[in-house]
Structure formats: C-alpha cells, structure tokens
Scaffold this motif. Structure first.
Motif, PDB file in Angstrom:
ATOM      1  N   ILE A   4       4.900   2.063 -20.531  1.00 21.20           N
ATOM      2  CA  ILE A   4       3.934   3.090 -20.130  1.00 21.20           C
ATOM      3  C   ILE A   4       2.556   2.463 -19.944  1.00 21.20           C
ATOM      4  N   TYR A   5       2.192   1.604 -20.853  1.00 12.59           N
ATOM      5  CA  TYR A   5       0.914   0.900 -20.798  1.00 12.59           C
ATOM      6  C   TYR A   5       0.822   0.081 -19.504  1.00 12.59           C
ATOM      7  N   ILE A   6       1.865  -0.679 -19.222  1.00 10.99           N
ATOM      8  CA  ILE A   6       1.906  -1.520 -18.016  1.00 10.99           C
ATOM      9  C   ILE A   6       1.896  -0.652 -16.761  1.00 10.99           C
ATOM     10  N   ALA A   7       2.677   0.431 -16.779  1.00 13.59           N
ATOM     11  CA  ALA A   7       2.730   1.327 -15.616  1.00 13.59           C
ATOM     12  C   ALA A   7       1.359   1.930 -15.327  1.00 13.59           C
ATOM     13  N   SER A   8       0.617   2.299 -16.358  1.00 13.77           N
ATOM     14  CA  SER A   8      -0.701   2.900 -16.129  1.00 13.77           C
ATOM     15  C   SER A   8      -1.683   1.883 -15.556  1.00 13.77           C
ATOM     16  N   ILE A   9      -1.566   0.627 -15.960  1.00 18.55           N
ATOM     17  CA  ILE A   9      -2.426  -0.409 -15.384  1.00 18.55           C
ATOM     18  C   ILE A   9      -2.080  -0.613 -13.909  1.00 18.55           C
ATOM     19  N   ILE A  10      -0.794  -0.618 -13.591  1.00 13.92           N
ATOM     20  CA  ILE A  10      -0.374  -0.748 -12.184  1.00 13.92           C
ATOM     21  C   ILE A  10      -0.866   0.439 -11.366  1.00 13.92           C
ATOM     22  N   VAL A  11      -0.742   1.648 -11.914  1.00 12.40           N
ATOM     23  CA  VAL A  11      -1.232   2.850 -11.225  1.00 12.40           C
ATOM     24  C   VAL A  11      -2.730   2.731 -10.970  1.00 12.40           C
ATOM     25  N   ALA A  12      -3.480   2.318 -11.971  1.00 20.55           N
ATOM     26  CA  ALA A  12      -4.933   2.180 -11.811  1.00 20.55           C
ATOM     27  C   ALA A  12      -5.259   1.142 -10.740  1.00 20.55           C
ATOM     28  N   ILE A  13      -4.534   0.039 -10.707  1.00 19.64           N
ATOM     29  CA  ILE A  13      -4.753  -0.982  -9.676  1.00 19.64           C
ATOM     30  C   ILE A  13      -4.477  -0.413  -8.287  1.00 19.64           C
ATOM     31  N   PHE A  14      -3.381   0.337  -8.150  1.00 19.54           N
ATOM     32  CA  PHE A  14      -3.072   0.962  -6.863  1.00 19.54           C
ATOM     33  C   PHE A  14      -4.182   1.927  -6.451  1.00 19.54           C
ATOM     34  N   PHE A  15      -4.668   2.732  -7.393  1.00 18.10           N
ATOM     35  CA  PHE A  15      -5.749   3.664  -7.068  1.00 18.10           C
ATOM     36  C   PHE A  15      -7.016   2.918  -6.654  1.00 18.10           C
ATOM     37  N   ILE A  16      -7.312   1.812  -7.307  1.00 16.41           N
ATOM     38  CA  ILE A  16      -8.489   1.013  -6.940  1.00 16.41           C
ATOM     39  C   ILE A  16      -8.318   0.430  -5.532  1.00 16.41           C
ATOM     40  N   LEU A  17      -7.129  -0.083  -5.241  1.00 10.59           N
ATOM     41  CA  LEU A  17      -6.872  -0.636  -3.905  1.00 10.59           C
ATOM     42  C   LEU A  17      -6.986   0.435  -2.822  1.00 10.59           C
ATOM     43  N   ILE A  18      -6.427   1.605  -3.085  1.00  7.46           N
ATOM     44  CA  ILE A  18      -6.499   2.684  -2.096  1.00  7.46           C
ATOM     45  C   ILE A  18      -7.936   3.184  -1.973  1.00  7.46           C
ATOM     46  N   ALA A  19      -8.675   3.202  -3.077  1.00  9.06           N
ATOM     47  CA  ALA A  19     -10.093   3.574  -3.014  1.00  9.06           C
ATOM     48  C   ALA A  19     -10.864   2.568  -2.149  1.00  9.06           C
ATOM     49  N   GLY A  20     -10.545   1.295  -2.297  1.00  8.80           N
ATOM     50  CA  GLY A  20     -11.168   0.271  -1.436  1.00  8.80           C
ATOM     51  C   GLY A  20     -10.845   0.497   0.027  1.00  8.80           C
ATOM     52  N   PHE A  21      -9.594   0.856   0.300  1.00  9.26           N
ATOM     53  CA  PHE A  21      -9.190   1.186   1.668  1.00  9.26           C
ATOM     54  C   PHE A  21     -10.002   2.377   2.195  1.00  9.26           C
ATOM     55  N   GLN A  22     -10.185   3.387   1.363  1.00  7.13           N
ATOM     56  CA  GLN A  22     -10.973   4.558   1.771  1.00  7.13           C
ATOM     57  C   GLN A  22     -12.437   4.176   2.038  1.00  7.13           C
ATOM     58  N   ILE A  23     -12.956   3.250   1.262  1.00  6.46           N
ATOM     59  CA  ILE A  23     -14.331   2.790   1.491  1.00  6.46           C
ATOM     60  C   ILE A  23     -14.421   2.064   2.833  1.00  6.46           C
ATOM     61  N   LEU A  24     -13.428   1.239   3.134  1.00  6.94           N
ATOM     62  CA  LEU A  24     -13.413   0.571   4.443  1.00  6.94           C
ATOM     63  C   LEU A  24     -13.383   1.599   5.576  1.00  6.94           C
ATOM     64  N   LEU A  25     -12.580   2.649   5.408  1.00  2.00           N
ATOM     65  CA  LEU A  25     -12.552   3.714   6.412  1.00  2.00           C
ATOM     66  C   LEU A  25     -13.921   4.359   6.550  1.00  2.00           C
ATOM     67  N   SER A  26     -14.577   4.618   5.426  1.00  2.00           N
ATOM     68  CA  SER A  26     -15.883   5.282   5.460  1.00  2.00           C
ATOM     69  C   SER A  26     -16.957   4.396   6.088  1.00  2.00           C
ATOM     70  N   LEU A  27     -16.746   3.091   6.068  1.00  2.11           N
ATOM     71  CA  LEU A  27     -17.702   2.168   6.682  1.00  2.11           C
ATOM     72  C   LEU A  27     -17.429   1.925   8.163  1.00  2.11           C
ATOM     73  N   GLY A  28     -16.381   2.567   8.680  1.00  2.00           N
ATOM     74  CA  GLY A  28     -16.105   2.476  10.109  1.00  2.00           C
ATOM     75  C   GLY A  28     -15.128   1.389  10.518  1.00  2.00           C
ATOM     76  N   PHE A  29     -14.418   0.812   9.567  1.00  2.00           N
ATOM     77  CA  PHE A  29     -13.399  -0.171   9.929  1.00  2.00           C
ATOM     78  C   PHE A  29     -12.282   0.522  10.713  1.00  2.00           C
ATOM     79  N   PRO A  30     -11.697  -0.147  11.692  1.00  2.00           N
ATOM     80  CA  PRO A  30     -10.680   0.483  12.551  1.00  2.00           C
ATOM     81  C   PRO A  30      -9.295   0.565  11.884  1.00  2.00           C
ATOM     82  N   LEU A  31      -9.236   1.328  10.797  1.00  2.00           N
ATOM     83  CA  LEU A  31      -7.996   1.486  10.040  1.00  2.00           C
ATOM     84  C   LEU A  31      -7.534   2.945  10.018  1.00  2.00           C
ATOM     85  N   GLY A  32      -8.134   3.759  10.845  1.00  2.00           N
ATOM     86  CA  GLY A  32      -7.867   5.189  10.834  1.00  2.00           C
ATOM     87  C   GLY A  32      -6.436   5.569  11.148  1.00  2.00           C
TER      88      GLY A  32
END
Length: 127
Positions: A4-32
């Motif tokens: 459970i501990y390991i799974a939550s760290i993986i989930v948090a990493i995925f959320f951070i990566l997807i948040a980074g992707f959303q930031i790239l979208l908000s900055l106008g990167f052509p990933l829409g």
C-alpha cells in the motif's frame, strides 16, 4: 515497506507527472491531442486555464493519497477516507471518458495511464 505504501508513492508520482503534462498544456505546448477530447493541438486560453487548475487538483490528489497511507506524517488536518473514494471514482469515470475520446492519441496513451492509476487507487482505497 508494504504494498500500500509503495502503491501510494507510485500514484503520487503519476499524479505529479500528469500535473506536469497539464502545466505544459497550459503553457501552450502542442500536446492538446492527448487531452480534453483532442480537439486542439494547442489549447485555447480558456482551456489553458482549465489545465492550470487541473495541475493543482492533481497535486492535491497525490497529497491526499500520500497522507492517507501515512507516507506523509504529521499532517492531520485533512480526513482522507472520503476523499480517496471520490478520487478513485473520478479516475474510473475519467478512464471511461478517455476510452471514449474521439482522439486516437488520447485513447491509446491516456486511457492506460488513467486506468493503471485507477487500479492502484482502488487497491489503496479498499485496503
């Protein structure tokens, strides 16, 4: 360390990566094509604002799972029992929405990512 501990760290990493992707979208990167139905290569201003908000929500979601599994200790102002269920249900619905997207790229990239994260969240929530 338990699963459970390991799974939550993986989930948090995925959320951070997807948040980074959303930031790239908000900055106008052509990933829409990978998000929000894939209608735009570069998101219009209104959807960039949505991406910014999405990134903050995703970071909060990661925080909730880390606190729920006591990876982060000493931050007891937030009860996570209901929040992890809300997030997990949201991810299940999001996975279905990605699967039904008109964007082929969104279906083939975001659906597995969302689905895997949903399964991990469900595993954590049911534990």
């Amino acid at each position: 360390m338990d699963y459970i501990y390991i799974a939550s760290i993986i989930v948090a990493i995925f959320f951070i990566l997807i948040a980074g992707f959303q930031i790239l979208l908000s900055l106008g990167f052509p990933l829409g094509e990978l998000a929000m139905g894939g209608y735009y290569k570069v998101l219009p201003i209104k959807l960039r604002v949505v991406s910014t908000v999405n990134s903050l929500v995703l970071l909060f979601m990661g925080f909730v799972f880390l606190q729920h599994t006591n990876v982060l200790n000493g931050i007891d102002f937030l009860s996570t029992n209901i929040l992890v269920w809300v997030i997990t249900i949201f991810l299940g619905l999001n996975t279905i929405a990605n699967l039904l997207s008109q964007s082929r790229k969104e279906r083939f990239i975001m659906t597995p990512l969302s689905g895997f994260t949903f399964i991990l969240c469900l595993f954590i929530t049911l534990s």
